[in-house]
Design an enzyme around this catalytic site. Structure first.
Site, mmCIF file in Angstrom:
data_model
loop_
_atom_site.group_PDB
_atom_site.id
_atom_site.type_symbol
_atom_site.label_atom_id
_atom_site.label_comp_id
_atom_site.label_asym_id
_atom_site.label_seq_id
_atom_site.Cartn_x
_atom_site.Cartn_y
_atom_site.Cartn_z
ATOM 1 N N CYS A 184 0.813 -1.228 0.000
ATOM 2 C CA CYS A 184 0.000 0.000 0.000
ATOM 3 C C CYS A 184 0.842 1.272 0.000
ATOM 4 O O CYS A 184 0.335 2.351 -0.299
ATOM 5 C CB CYS A 184 -0.956 -0.006 1.186
ATOM 6 S SG CYS A 184 -1.938 -1.514 1.259
ATOM 7 N N HIS A 229 -3.219 6.888 3.181
ATOM 8 C CA HIS A 229 -3.669 5.603 2.628
ATOM 9 C C HIS A 229 -5.074 5.310 3.159
ATOM 10 O O HIS A 229 -5.352 5.463 4.334
ATOM 11 C CB HIS A 229 -2.689 4.517 3.054
ATOM 12 C CG HIS A 229 -3.133 3.135 2.685
ATOM 13 N ND1 HIS A 229 -3.689 2.844 1.455
ATOM 14 C CD2 HIS A 229 -3.111 1.970 3.380
ATOM 15 C CE1 HIS A 229 -3.976 1.554 1.418
ATOM 16 N NE2 HIS A 229 -3.648 1.004 2.572
ATOM 17 N N ASN A 260 -10.040 -0.481 0.422
ATOM 18 C CA ASN A 260 -8.585 -0.452 0.352
ATOM 19 C C ASN A 260 -8.139 -0.976 -1.015
ATOM 20 O O ASN A 260 -8.287 -2.155 -1.305
ATOM 21 C CB ASN A 260 -8.009 -1.313 1.493
ATOM 22 C CG ASN A 260 -6.499 -1.235 1.576
ATOM 23 O OD1 ASN A 260 -5.836 -0.818 0.637
ATOM 24 N ND2 ASN A 260 -5.961 -1.651 2.710
HETATM 25 C C1 COA Z 1 -9.820 -5.455 10.264
HETATM 26 C C2 COA Z 1 -10.472 -4.379 11.109
HETATM 27 C C3 COA Z 1 -11.489 -3.625 10.281
HETATM 28 C C4 COA Z 1 -11.194 -5.021 12.287
HETATM 29 O O1 COA Z 1 -11.754 -4.018 13.102
HETATM 30 P P1 COA Z 1 -11.577 -4.108 14.678
HETATM 31 O O2 COA Z 1 -12.332 -2.986 15.263
HETATM 32 O O3 COA Z 1 -10.094 -4.172 14.934
HETATM 33 O O4 COA Z 1 -12.306 -5.442 14.994
HETATM 34 P P2 COA Z 1 -11.752 -6.701 15.780
HETATM 35 O O5 COA Z 1 -10.774 -7.451 14.940
HETATM 36 O O6 COA Z 1 -11.319 -6.256 17.150
HETATM 37 O O7 COA Z 1 -13.079 -7.543 15.892
HETATM 38 C C5 COA Z 1 -14.181 -7.115 16.674
HETATM 39 C C6 COA Z 1 -15.255 -8.153 16.557
HETATM 40 O O8 COA Z 1 -15.855 -8.059 15.251
HETATM 41 C C7 COA Z 1 -15.827 -9.346 14.626
HETATM 42 N N1 COA Z 1 -15.677 -9.176 13.178
HETATM 43 C C8 COA Z 1 -14.535 -9.210 12.439
HETATM 44 N N2 COA Z 1 -14.809 -8.990 11.152
HETATM 45 C C9 COA Z 1 -16.145 -8.803 11.073
HETATM 46 C C10 COA Z 1 -17.031 -8.540 10.016
HETATM 47 N N3 COA Z 1 -16.576 -8.412 8.754
HETATM 48 N N4 COA Z 1 -18.332 -8.371 10.273
HETATM 49 C C11 COA Z 1 -18.799 -8.491 11.530
HETATM 50 N N5 COA Z 1 -18.011 -8.767 12.589
HETATM 51 C C12 COA Z 1 -16.710 -8.911 12.359
HETATM 52 C C13 COA Z 1 -14.647 -10.055 15.242
HETATM 53 O O9 COA Z 1 -14.790 -11.451 15.131
HETATM 54 C C14 COA Z 1 -14.742 -9.597 16.687
HETATM 55 O O10 COA Z 1 -15.743 -10.333 17.340
HETATM 56 P P3 COA Z 1 -15.541 -10.743 18.906
HETATM 57 O O11 COA Z 1 -15.460 -9.447 19.628
HETATM 58 O O12 COA Z 1 -16.768 -11.527 19.173
HETATM 59 O O13 COA Z 1 -14.277 -11.520 18.928
HETATM 60 C C15 COA Z 1 -9.400 -3.368 11.650
HETATM 61 O O14 COA Z 1 -8.623 -4.011 12.649
HETATM 62 C C16 COA Z 1 -8.505 -2.852 10.574
HETATM 63 O O15 COA Z 1 -8.913 -2.139 9.694
HETATM 64 N N6 COA Z 1 -7.194 -3.164 10.672
HETATM 65 C C17 COA Z 1 -6.244 -2.736 9.679
HETATM 66 C C18 COA Z 1 -6.310 -3.648 8.494
HETATM 67 C C19 COA Z 1 -5.593 -3.087 7.294
HETATM 68 O O16 COA Z 1 -5.546 -1.911 7.115
HETATM 69 N N7 COA Z 1 -5.020 -3.965 6.477
HETATM 70 C C20 COA Z 1 -4.370 -3.585 5.289
HETATM 71 C C21 COA Z 1 -3.047 -3.006 5.568
HETATM 72 S S1 COA Z 1 -2.559 -1.980 4.246
#
Ligand code: COA
Length: 334
Positions: free
Chosen positions: A119, A261, A291
């Site tokens: 990215c 980004h 993304n």
């Molecule tokens: C992936 C991302 C959106 C998850 O958001 P988050 O707030 O961190 O969520 P968590 O991983 O803590 O999960 C929270 C809950 O939602 C759930 N969950 C995860 N994906 C889900 C989805 N698509 N829909 C519904 N629930 C979801 C998880 O299982 C978790 O449930 P639990 O509390 O029962 O365990 C976030 O961490 C993120 O954007 N990270 C960066 C990723 C990124 O940028 N990657 C590319 C790099 S360039």
């Protein structure tokens, strides 16, 4: 404009972007995995992503964006001295997509190379372009960030499939003339391979060539530790932006627009908060594209230029992070 060191300065003379017509909404994803529109909007800011049509490739996205960028820059394909193509989803491993684009554009014999920095790819590629202009080696460089990411996503994995989309953008970088108040101040790029395991695409390289086992284990798709990436994204982009401002003695008040980004709107908000920059000075286009890796920064920038938010003479701060972990910033006077 030549600097006090006797070098030249580079500037963005034109930009273009293209998002494929087909759209994948949060509602569409509800039918594929256990998720919902509200969760995706609240946790990421994404509403829909664009997906290429059958037979449409990364180079085709780049071609459309490049035509627009060349037109705005008043340049022809035959003017291009070098093509830098930032992507992690090339048409194929070999030949590189920069050469494919050269052929499709009808550009002449020139250096054409892909940049693989996930990215951060566009910021890395702009950094390289800036150096080639500064030394006087080249005068006109086409810098592309384009991806077809949906093919690397497992649509049974809700952690990743909600995030990524396809799209691309291009910038024509030229040597600034003495009368142009438009130039790249500096760029600041980093990498930290020690945390590379946070975001990987395991198969397809020499370490894990494609086999039936790869397909059975779904190793052809991205794997990500989302929560940890989130923290490093905020940290690295904030640090890179601090560096850019400090190196040029510029305060956040002097910056008209930050273009980060577009991975997650909460990451973007955290970076803006770090600087005390209000969100109305941050270009956010994630809602419409998700993304798109190396494409997000240049697509967001092009949209903001085309709708009049970004004006010539403004200070613009680009920043990105990605798999690697790579990160970078580039401060420019548009
Ligand atoms: C992936 C991302 C959106 C998850 O958001 P988050 O707030 O961190 O969520 P968590 O991983 O803590 O999960 C929270 C809950 O939602 C759930 N969950 C995860 N994906 C889900 C989805 N698509 N829909 C519904 N629930 C979801 C998880 O299982 C978790 O449930 P639990 O509390 O029962 O365990 C976030 O961490 C993120 O954007 N990270 C960066 C990723 C990124 O940028 N990657 C590319 C790099 S360039």
């Amino acid at each position: 404009m030549s600097t006090s060191q006797g070098f030249y300065r580079s500037r963005i003379a034109g930009t273009g972007s293209y998002l494929p017509e087909k759209v994948l909404t949060n509602k569409d994803l509800e039918k594929l995995v256990e998720t919902n529109d509200e969760w995706i909007r609240e946790r990421t800011g994404i509403v829909h992503r664009h997906i290429v049509a059958e037979g449409e490739y990364t180079s085709d996205i780049a071609l459309k964006a490049s035509h627009m960028a060349l037109e705005q820059a008043h340049k022809k394909a035959s003017d291009i001295d070098m093509i830098l193509f930032a992507t992690v989803s090339p048409d194929q491993v070999m030949p590189n997509t920069a050469c494919v684009l050269q052929e499709k554009l009808g550009a002449r014999d020139c250096m054409a190379v892909d940049i693989s920095a996930a990215c951060t790819g566009f910021v890395y590629a702009m950094t390289i372009a800036d150096q080639f202009i500064k030394t006087g080696m080249y005068k006109t460089i086409l810098v592309v960030g384009a991806e077809v990411l949906h093919k690397y996503v497992d649509y049974t994995d809700r952690d990743t499939c909600i995030l990524f989309g396809d799209g691309g953008g291009a910038a024509v970088v030229t040597r600034a003339t003495d009368d142009q108040d438009s130039y790249v101040y500096s760029s600041h790029c980093h990498a930290d391979g020690s945390i590379g395991d946070l975001f990987v695409l395991p198969a397809g390289g020499s370490k894990m060539p494609f086999t039936q086992q790869v397909l059975d284990e779904k190793s052809q798709y991205v794997r990500m530790k989302g929560r940890e990436i989130f923290k490093h994204a905020v940290r690295t982009m904030s640090q890179c932006c601090d560096e850019a401002l400090k190196a040029n003695n510029i305060t956040p008040d002097d910056v008209a627009w930050v273009i980060p980004h577009q991975a997650n709107v909460r990451i973007i908000e955290a970076v803006a908060k770090h600087f005390g920059i209000p969100m109305d000075k941050v270009v956010v286009e994630i809602e419409d594209m998700g993304n798109t890796s190396a494409a997000t920064v240049i697509v967001a920038m092009d949209k903001a230029i085309k709708d009049g938010r970004i004006q010539r003479g403004q200070n613009i701060l680009l920043t990105a992070f990605g798999a690697g972990i790579t990160s970078g910033s580039l401060l420019l006077r548009y």
